[in-house]
Design a protein around this motif. Structure first.
Motif, PDB file in Angstrom:
ATOM      1  N   ASN A  21      -7.545 111.192 -24.420  1.00 21.59           N
ATOM      2  CA  ASN A  21      -6.287 110.793 -25.043  1.00 21.59           C
ATOM      3  C   ASN A  21      -5.123 110.969 -24.094  1.00 21.59           C
ATOM      4  OD1 ASN A  21      -7.483 110.081 -27.440  1.00 21.59           O
ATOM      5  ND2 ASN A  21      -7.207 112.095 -28.393  1.00 21.59           N
ATOM      6  N   GLU A  22      -5.152 112.097 -23.331  1.00 21.15           N
ATOM      7  CA  GLU A  22      -4.071 112.348 -22.387  1.00 21.15           C
ATOM      8  C   GLU A  22      -4.051 111.284 -21.300  1.00 21.15           C
ATOM      9  OE1 GLU A  22      -4.545 116.283 -20.924  1.00 21.15           O
ATOM     10  OE2 GLU A  22      -3.620 117.218 -22.677  1.00 21.15           O
ATOM     11  N   LEU A  23      -5.251 110.923 -20.803  1.00 15.48           N
ATOM     12  CA  LEU A  23      -5.318 109.896 -19.775  1.00 15.48           C
ATOM     13  C   LEU A  23      -4.837 108.559 -20.317  1.00 15.48           C
ATOM     14  CD1 LEU A  23      -8.758 110.791 -18.130  1.00 15.48           C
ATOM     15  CD2 LEU A  23      -6.482 111.062 -17.120  1.00 15.48           C
ATOM     16  N   LYS A  24      -5.252 108.260 -21.538  1.00 14.92           N
ATOM     17  CA  LYS A  24      -4.821 107.024 -22.173  1.00 14.92           C
ATOM     18  C   LYS A  24      -3.309 107.022 -22.358  1.00 14.92           C
ATOM     19  CE  LYS A  24      -5.654 104.110 -26.210  1.00 14.92           C
ATOM     20  NZ  LYS A  24      -6.352 104.002 -27.511  1.00 14.92           N
ATOM     21  N   GLU A  25      -2.764 108.174 -22.754  1.00 16.26           N
ATOM     22  CA  GLU A  25      -1.332 108.326 -22.968  1.00 16.26           C
ATOM     23  C   GLU A  25      -0.558 108.087 -21.678  1.00 16.26           C
ATOM     24  OE1 GLU A  25      -0.005 112.295 -24.031  1.00 16.26           O
ATOM     25  OE2 GLU A  25       1.027 111.448 -25.753  1.00 16.26           O
ATOM     26  N   ASP A  26      -1.069 108.671 -20.583  1.00 17.22           N
ATOM     27  CA  ASP A  26      -0.413 108.535 -19.285  1.00 17.22           C
ATOM     28  C   ASP A  26      -0.363 107.085 -18.839  1.00 17.22           C
ATOM     29  OD1 ASP A  26      -1.755 111.590 -17.835  1.00 17.22           O
ATOM     30  OD2 ASP A  26      -0.130 111.240 -19.239  1.00 17.22           O
ATOM     31  N   LYS A  27      -1.491 106.365 -19.066  1.00 14.29           N
ATOM     32  CA  LYS A  27      -1.590 104.996 -18.572  1.00 14.29           C
ATOM     33  C   LYS A  27      -0.814 104.016 -19.443  1.00 14.29           C
ATOM     34  CE  LYS A  27      -6.105 105.610 -16.365  1.00 14.29           C
ATOM     35  NZ  LYS A  27      -7.530 105.213 -16.369  1.00 14.29           N
ATOM     36  N   SER A  28      -0.686 104.306 -20.723  1.00 11.71           N
ATOM     37  CA  SER A  28      -0.102 103.336 -21.638  1.00 11.71           C
ATOM     38  C   SER A  28       1.419 103.388 -21.666  1.00 11.71           C
ATOM     39  CB  SER A  28      -0.637 103.563 -23.050  1.00 11.71           C
ATOM     40  OG  SER A  28      -0.257 104.849 -23.528  1.00 11.71           O
ATOM     41  N   PHE A  29       2.030 104.509 -21.312  1.00 10.34           N
ATOM     42  CA  PHE A  29       3.483 104.624 -21.427  1.00 10.34           C
ATOM     43  C   PHE A  29       4.163 104.353 -20.082  1.00 10.34           C
ATOM     44  CE2 PHE A  29       7.467 106.987 -21.106  1.00 10.34           C
ATOM     45  CZ  PHE A  29       8.157 106.402 -22.161  1.00 10.34           C
ATOM     46  N   THR A  30       5.105 103.411 -20.108  1.00 10.50           N
ATOM     47  CA  THR A  30       5.923 103.111 -18.928  1.00 10.50           C
ATOM     48  C   THR A  30       7.369 103.435 -19.253  1.00 10.50           C
ATOM     49  OG1 THR A  30       4.447 101.319 -18.262  1.00 10.50           O
ATOM     50  CG2 THR A  30       6.657 101.335 -17.308  1.00 10.50           C
ATOM     51  N   PRO A  31       8.018 104.331 -18.519  1.00  9.37           N
ATOM     52  CA  PRO A  31       9.402 104.720 -18.826  1.00  9.37           C
ATOM     53  C   PRO A  31      10.370 103.561 -18.624  1.00  9.37           C
ATOM     54  CG  PRO A  31       8.723 105.615 -16.714  1.00  9.37           C
ATOM     55  CD  PRO A  31       7.494 105.034 -17.338  1.00  9.37           C
ATOM     56  N   SER A  32      11.455 103.582 -19.366  1.00 11.58           N
ATOM     57  CA  SER A  32      12.489 102.550 -19.256  1.00 11.58           C
ATOM     58  C   SER A  32      13.851 103.165 -19.547  1.00 11.58           C
ATOM     59  CB  SER A  32      12.206 101.389 -20.217  1.00 11.58           C
ATOM     60  OG  SER A  32      12.188 101.852 -21.562  1.00 11.58           O
ATOM     61  N   ILE A  33      14.887 102.394 -19.281  1.00 14.82           N
ATOM     62  CA  ILE A  33      16.273 102.859 -19.432  1.00 14.82           C
ATOM     63  C   ILE A  33      16.982 102.062 -20.510  1.00 14.82           C
ATOM     64  CG2 ILE A  33      18.534 102.938 -18.280  1.00 14.82           C
ATOM     65  CD1 ILE A  33      16.679 105.114 -17.326  1.00 14.82           C
ATOM     66  N   SER A  34      17.819 102.746 -21.283  1.00 14.76           N
ATOM     67  CA  SER A  34      18.707 102.068 -22.238  1.00 14.76           C
ATOM     68  C   SER A  34      20.129 102.570 -22.033  1.00 14.76           C
ATOM     69  CB  SER A  34      18.256 102.309 -23.684  1.00 14.76           C
ATOM     70  OG  SER A  34      18.242 103.693 -23.979  1.00 14.76           O
TER      71      SER A  34
END
Length: 244
Positions: A21-34
């Motif tokens: 789950n942690e690996l999946k979490e790391d790969k699926s989330f891409t940071p962005s700016i607002s």
């Protein structure tokens, strides 16, 4: 003994699932700016995996425009990696920019290595001067959410299109035609009855934040002024009428 074996098997299964789950979490989330405008200032927020956001910088003015990518930077190599010697194992995963008054571009770069995120910003002045800032460097999954604050109410101009004329206090041969359409501003500069330039921008809290000017103009009931190199330059209003 049988119970112990079952317990160990369950524990291993839980650890394995958690790791996946942690690996999946790391790969699926891409940071962005607002960018969140709050009256006279703008918060730059890093969006977090939990759906919240963290304030990583603040501009003491509203922004004119923002986006993910800007043509100005399309063929320009970022200097940030050199300035901060970012480990080459970090990958550039996102970019953002905003334009503030004075023709200033603020270019943000988001680097990521698993859960670790680096956000850096380049400030490009209209004169070509470049400065760099490190805004964030940490495990983004441990970052705390900053709740949104109630936006302040800005004293915006009435939503009526107006045409104003101003004459220079120093040279009567110079005058300005200013069109105010809600928040949008357009100024035409004349000398000896010939137009010499046109600039556009936004009107916020009596300030004219122009797209490509080094100065901000202050609009009052009777005048239009700007400050440059220790001096105030003003134009006196000669007319003000509503237009369609």
């Amino acid at each position: 003994m049988k119970k112990i074996i079952i317990l160990i098997a369950v524990s291993i299964s839980i650890i394995a699932c958690t790791s996946k789950n942690e690996l999946k979490e790391d790969k699926s989330f891409t940071p962005s700016i607002s960018y969140i405008e709050n009256g006279d200032f703008t918060e730059v927020r890093l969006n977090l995996p939990n759906g919240g956001s963290k304030v990583i910088y603040q501009f003491d003015e509203p922004i004119l425009v923002s986006g993910k990518k800007h043509a100005y930077q399309k063929d320009v190599e970022s200097q940030t990696r050199l300035n901060y010697k970012i480990d080459s194992t970090y990958k550039l995963v996102n970019t953002s920019y905003c334009k503030t008054s004075g023709g200033r571009y603020n270019l943000l770069y988001l680097f990521q290595k698993k859960k670790e995120v680096i956000v850096s910003m380049e400030v490009i002045e209209i004169q070509g001067f470049v400065d760099a800032k490190l805004l964030f460097k940490a495990n983004i999954f441990n970052a705390k959410n900053d709740p949104l604050t109630e936006a302040k109410t800005s004293n915006m101009v009435e939503p009526v299109k107006r045409l104003m004329n101003f004459v220079s206090d120093d040279n009567t041969n110079e005058y300005i035609k200013l069109v105010l359409d809600g928040k949008d501003v357009s100024m035409e500069f004349y000398r000896d009855n010939e137009i010499i330039r046109i600039i556009k921008g936004s009107y916020i809290n009596q300030k004219l934040l122009m797209d490509d000017e080094e100065v901000n103009y202050i609009l009052t009931e009777n005048s239009l002024c700007y400050h440059l190199e220790g001096y105030d330059y003003c134009y006196t209003k000669t007319s003000d009428k509503k237009i369609k």
